[in-house]
Write a protein that holds these residues in place. Structure first.
Motif, short mmCIF file in Angstrom:
data_model
loop_
_atom_site.label_atom_id
_atom_site.label_comp_id
_atom_site.label_asym_id
_atom_site.label_seq_id
_atom_site.Cartn_x
_atom_site.Cartn_y
_atom_site.Cartn_z
N TYR A 66 0.78 -1.32 -0.07
CA TYR A 66 0.10 0.02 -0.09
C TYR A 66 0.78 1.28 0.01
N GLY A 70 -1.04 11.80 1.37
CA GLY A 70 -2.04 12.91 1.65
C GLY A 70 -2.14 13.75 0.35
N LEU A 90 -3.53 4.73 -1.96
CA LEU A 90 -4.72 5.60 -1.59
C LEU A 90 -4.40 6.93 -0.78
N VAL A 91 -5.28 7.57 -0.75
CA VAL A 91 -5.13 9.16 -0.04
C VAL A 91 -5.57 8.93 1.30
N GLY A 92 -4.47 9.31 2.27
CA GLY A 92 -5.00 9.33 3.72
C GLY A 92 -3.98 10.21 4.37
N ASP A 93 -4.24 10.15 5.71
CA ASP A 93 -3.19 11.04 6.67
C ASP A 93 -2.77 10.25 7.59
N HIS A 96 -4.03 9.48 10.96
CA HIS A 96 -5.50 8.81 11.00
C HIS A 96 -5.50 7.47 9.99
N LEU A 97 -4.61 6.41 10.29
CA LEU A 97 -4.51 5.35 9.29
C LEU A 97 -5.41 4.63 9.14
N PRO A 98 -5.95 4.40 7.71
CA PRO A 98 -7.00 3.65 7.74
C PRO A 98 -6.75 2.02 7.41
N PHE A 99 -6.19 1.50 8.57
CA PHE A 99 -5.85 0.10 8.53
C PHE A 99 -6.24 -0.52 9.74
N GLU A 100 -6.56 -1.77 9.77
CA GLU A 100 -7.01 -2.36 11.05
C GLU A 100 -5.73 -2.83 12.26
N SER A 103 -2.68 -5.21 11.09
CA SER A 103 -2.67 -5.81 9.72
C SER A 103 -1.63 -5.65 8.78
N ILE A 104 -0.60 -5.02 9.17
CA ILE A 104 0.39 -4.66 8.22
C ILE A 104 1.79 -5.31 8.78
N GLU A 125 0.23 5.27 15.68
CA GLU A 125 -1.13 4.80 14.64
C GLU A 125 -0.14 3.60 13.91
N ARG A 128 -0.05 0.65 16.16
CA ARG A 128 -1.24 -0.03 16.41
C ARG A 128 -1.53 -0.92 15.23
#
Ligand SMILES: Nc1ncnc2c1ncn2[C@@H]1O[C@H](CSCC[C@H](N)C(=O)O)[C@@H](O)[C@H]1O
Ligand SMILES: Nc1ncnc2c1ncn2[C@@H]1O[C@H](CSCC[C@H](N)C(=O)O)[C@@H](O)[C@H]1O
Lengths: 226, 56, 226, 56
Positions: A66, A70, A90-93, A96-100, A103-104, A125, A128
């Motif tokens: 992935y 931003g 993917l676009v993200g910050d 505020h990571l959009p991963f469970e 999971s990485i 994050e 996490r």
């Protein structure tokens, strides 16, 4: 300006490719060190042109990669540079990571971490989303000991965090990441002119340029999640 | 995409695909099953910025 | 011959110093990467002349440094090279480490690990004595990918373990150590003669010598305990 | 030396110093408080090899 606005501009005038070329001098060594096994899931934070994820697919057979950025224009360009369907952008910050959770397998980030709005939150994050034993390879050219980088803030509208090596280690530990190593990776490829050519437009002395590239290079801090 | 979640509350997202090509979603929406926040997918790229950063 | 007999001979004919000089070309980079903080307790497994512990005291202000070696003559020589009372040498065996559980912050070992009678047991012992978050920096020139090292066994009476990079990573994980990185550290200092000088006594071709030193160099595997 | 223990059973060692110089034990013996095994200190260097490897 926001990260989105600032780096959309960079992407539009081709600076994504320029950075890839320059950062590759040291980033390739960082990537080579990562304990990525075939099939692992890897995240590139602030992926820019997305070269890191492409490289980890090619060299280590990473399973899914992935690239998060931003800037929509950066992610869009990155998407255009590969048609490998195992590479997602993917676009993200950063904060505020959009991963469970968990999971990485491994996170890479080059010349991007210090743009985080709250770098401590970014580390929490990262911690996490990493599985136990997952690593963070955090590489920066902008840091306290690299005095030649201090002025960069003047030409970038996004506020930058300038930690020392020691502050990186402390912040990693505060976020619950073990520090496995810290290193300076020299850039041996940027050409340094003869001493007669100095001062140049960018450098007063050859010594300063040698120090910037061959000695300070890129500061790498490696963290391990538990 | 099964590990992607809502950037705000880290809950599951539900996909509504509008246009697909070769098993890739080109346009669509991801909706958080918990908070209901909606995230657009444009040109194959999901935009998972927190909503207040999307136009900032 | 036993480790004691073999390496007592080496110590007596001055090979401890010869190894220090050659191994320093890459060992200094390994040591620089270690996340040793002021006051930390560090162990050097198979310390030989003991240079690593001395260096970590000087460069990182390590608190106490132990050099362990299976050869009393090596330990005796090492003792003679420093009068720093925070540096201790002791005679011991890799598979029977005389340290309490969780008592060591970081372990370094250079060109020694593969002499262990049972390297899996050595890794379990290292894991036992490391505190959570402690690291093992394991550096070897003798390993599977380095084909130029394979013949070394012929001139050494102690049986040597020849793992590949992948086998190192697997064995670390089997012993409960997370793998934080793996890398090849080039030796850029060993002089390589002009191509006209080949074949030399030791090298058929210049290419082979370049591969051995500049490419394969030293294989480093970094493990983290939990 | 407080983290040094018996290489066999990892139990505490008791020091019997025969000769000391500047707070360093030059000659002496370390005895395991559990198994009773004895380890010599010679020239300031403790020999903590398992006994069967000491002369091997
Ligand atoms: N807070 C944030 N969240 C997500 N991406 C961010 C960010 N701050 C900066 N970035 C992204 O980080 C990148 C930094 S430029 C570095 C790009 C690439 N890693 C390389 O080595 O060339 C930019 O693309 C920028 O958009
Ligand atoms: N099983 C074992 N237990 C303890 N020490 C051992 C050992 N096998 C080998 N050694 C020691 O490991 C050393 C390897 S030579 C390398 C010495 C030093 N680290 C350097 O880089 O120069 C020798 O001094 C040898 O006595």
């Amino acid at each position: 300006m926001s990260v989105r606005e600032e780096f959309n501009e960079w992407a539009e005038d081709g600076r994504d490719k320029g950075m890839e070329e320059r950062h590759w001098h040291t980033a390739k060594y960082v990537l080579a060190r990562m304990p990525v096994e075939a099939g692992d899931t890897v995240l590139d934070l602030g992926c820019g042109s997305g070269y890191a994820g492409r490289a980890l697919r090619d060299t280590k057979n990473a399973g899914r990669v992935y690239g998060l950025d931003g800037s929509p224009e950066m992610a869009h360009n990155a998407r255009g540079y590969t048609d490998d369907s195992a590479v997602s952008y993917l676009v993200g910050d950063f904060d505020h990571l959009p991963f469970e959770d968990g999971s990485i397998d491994h996170v890479f980030t080059m010349e991007a971490f210090y743009y985080a709005n709250d770098p401590h939150e970014t580390l929490r994050e990262v911690r996490r989303i990493l599985r136990p034993g997952g690593t963070l390879f955090c590489a920066v050219n902008y840091y306290e000991e690299n005095i030649h980088s201090h002025e960069w803030q003047d030409s970038i509208s996004v506020e930058m965090t300038r930690w020392s090596g020691n502050e990186y280690r402390e912040a990693f530990r505060d976020a619950g990441l073990y520090v496995a190593e810290q290193d300076n990776i020299p850039d041996r490829e940027t050409e340094i002119p003869d001493s007669a050519a100095f001062p140049t437009d960018s450098w007063d002395t050859q010594d300063a340029m040698v120090e910037r590239y061959r000695e300070f290079g890129t500061l790498l801090t490696v963290g391990v999640s538990t | 995409m099964d590990i992607i979640c809502c950037p705000l509350d880290k809950q599951e997202l539900e996909l509504d695909a509008r246009q697909e090509e070769a098993e890739e979603v080109i346009f669509g929406t991801l909706t958080c099953t918990q908070c209901g926040e909606r995230y657009p997918i444009e040109d194959g790229i999901p935009n998972l910025l927190p909503p207040d950063m999307r136009e900032a």
